[in-house]
Design an enzyme around this catalytic site. Structure first.
Site, short mmCIF file in Angstrom:
data_model
loop_
_atom_site.label_atom_id
_atom_site.label_comp_id
_atom_site.label_asym_id
_atom_site.label_seq_id
_atom_site.Cartn_x
_atom_site.Cartn_y
_atom_site.Cartn_z
N PRO A 1 0.82 -1.22 0.00
CG PRO A 1 -0.27 -1.24 2.06
CD PRO A 1 0.56 -2.07 1.16
CD GLU B 1 1.71 -4.74 10.80
OE1 GLU B 1 1.68 -3.55 10.46
OE2 GLU B 1 0.69 -5.46 10.89
NE ARG C 1 -8.98 -6.78 -20.11
CZ ARG C 1 -9.11 -5.65 -20.76
NH1 ARG C 1 -8.23 -4.69 -20.62
NH2 ARG C 1 -10.12 -5.47 -21.59
CG ASP D 1 -11.78 -2.66 -22.19
OD1 ASP D 1 -12.95 -2.94 -22.46
OD2 ASP D 1 -10.90 -3.49 -21.91
CL1 6GU Z 1 -0.34 -3.77 -3.25
N1 6GU Z 1 -0.90 -4.56 -0.79
C1 6GU Z 1 -1.64 -4.51 0.34
N2 6GU Z 1 -1.31 -5.32 1.34
N3 6GU Z 1 -2.66 -3.70 0.51
C2 6GU Z 1 -2.95 -2.89 -0.52
C3 6GU Z 1 -2.24 -2.89 -1.72
C4 6GU Z 1 -1.19 -3.74 -1.82
N4 6GU Z 1 -2.79 -1.98 -2.54
C5 6GU Z 1 -3.79 -1.44 -1.86
N5 6GU Z 1 -3.89 -1.98 -0.65
#
Ligand code: 6GU
Length: 229
Positions: free
Chosen positions: A89, A116, A154, A169
């Site tokens: 994230p 983590e 794709r 698309d």
């Molecule tokens: Cl790539 N990994 C995780 N654990 N949570 C996420 C993500 C990735 N992208 C959005 N939330």
């Protein structure tokens, strides 16, 4: 293209990647998939792959060594040093142009974190590209890795049957797609828009562009602004 996934949950990847268009793309030889279980590369006798974070705090951190040994095995097997995408994230938010760009690679490695996160030093040593799929937190990188593999596939020649469909698309032209209809002409009193039955190709195209613009303006003002420049 060769996809390699580094994960602690290999069955998760295999189950999804055998199905649908991705399954067909593998059978047809457009995509090769190699799944590596990071746990197979630990030297710990209890097959432990995580440990407590230095500095304290909640949760566990994936150790550098098993990830590094797994990466080295992949490089040997492929005979190259491929681009490694670390799903996190904290990464750059994935989009359609990144999907198109990644589709030009011969090999892509997806490193899936859990707990983590992964010891920063092995991410630096590999030189990963950190990618996120949006502003929410998931329990691991496996679902995001599969999201990327689907979106990228794709754009690999031969994967989609109608070669045009990746272009028309949503996002192919920077707008959301227009609404689609198929038979019957009337469903619970709702008629298919008349213009689509007219056989007048130019009018159909004009109507579809208007619909795309209206939809994008309403639902995605951010994209609408970009399109208008
Ligand atoms: Cl790539 N990994 C995780 N654990 N949570 C996420 C993500 C990735 N992208 C959005 N939330």
């Amino acid at each position: 293209m060769r996809y390699v996934v580094m994960t602690l949950f290999p069955e998760m990847i295999e189950s999804v990647m055998g199905e649908s268009i991705l399954g067909r793309a593998r059978e047809a030889g457009h995509i090769e998939l190699i799944v590596k279980n990071i746990r197979d590369y630990t030297l710990d006798k209890h097959t432990r792959v995580d440990d407590y974070p230095y500095g304290g705090g909640a949760g566990m951190v994936m150790e550098a060594e098993p990830v590094w040994r797994c990466y080295e095995a992949i490089c040997s097997e492929l005979g190259t040093t491929p681009k490694v995408i670390h799903l996190t994230p904290q990464g750059k938010v994935f989009n359609q142009s990144m999907a198109e760009s990644y589709a030009t690679q011969d090999d892509l490695v997806f490193l899936c974190g859990h707990y983590e996160g992964i010891d920063e030093r092995v991410l630096e040593e590999i030189g990963t590209e950190d990618v996120s799929i949006g502003d929410y937190v998931l329990t691991g990188g496996e679902l995001p890795a599969m999201v990327l593999m689907d979106a990228i596939a794709r754009h690999i020649p031969g994967v989609l049957h109608n070669r045009d469909s990746a272009q028309t698309d949503s996002f192919g032209n920077g707008l959301l797609e227009y609404p689609q209809y198929t038979r019957p002409e009337v469903f619970r009193g709702r008629k298919v828009p008349e213009v689509l039955l007219s056989g007048h190709h130019a009018n159909v195209e004009k109507w579809r562009l208007e619909q795309s613009l209206a939809r994008t303006g309403e639902r995605r003002p951010d994209l609408y602004e970009k399109w208008h420049g």
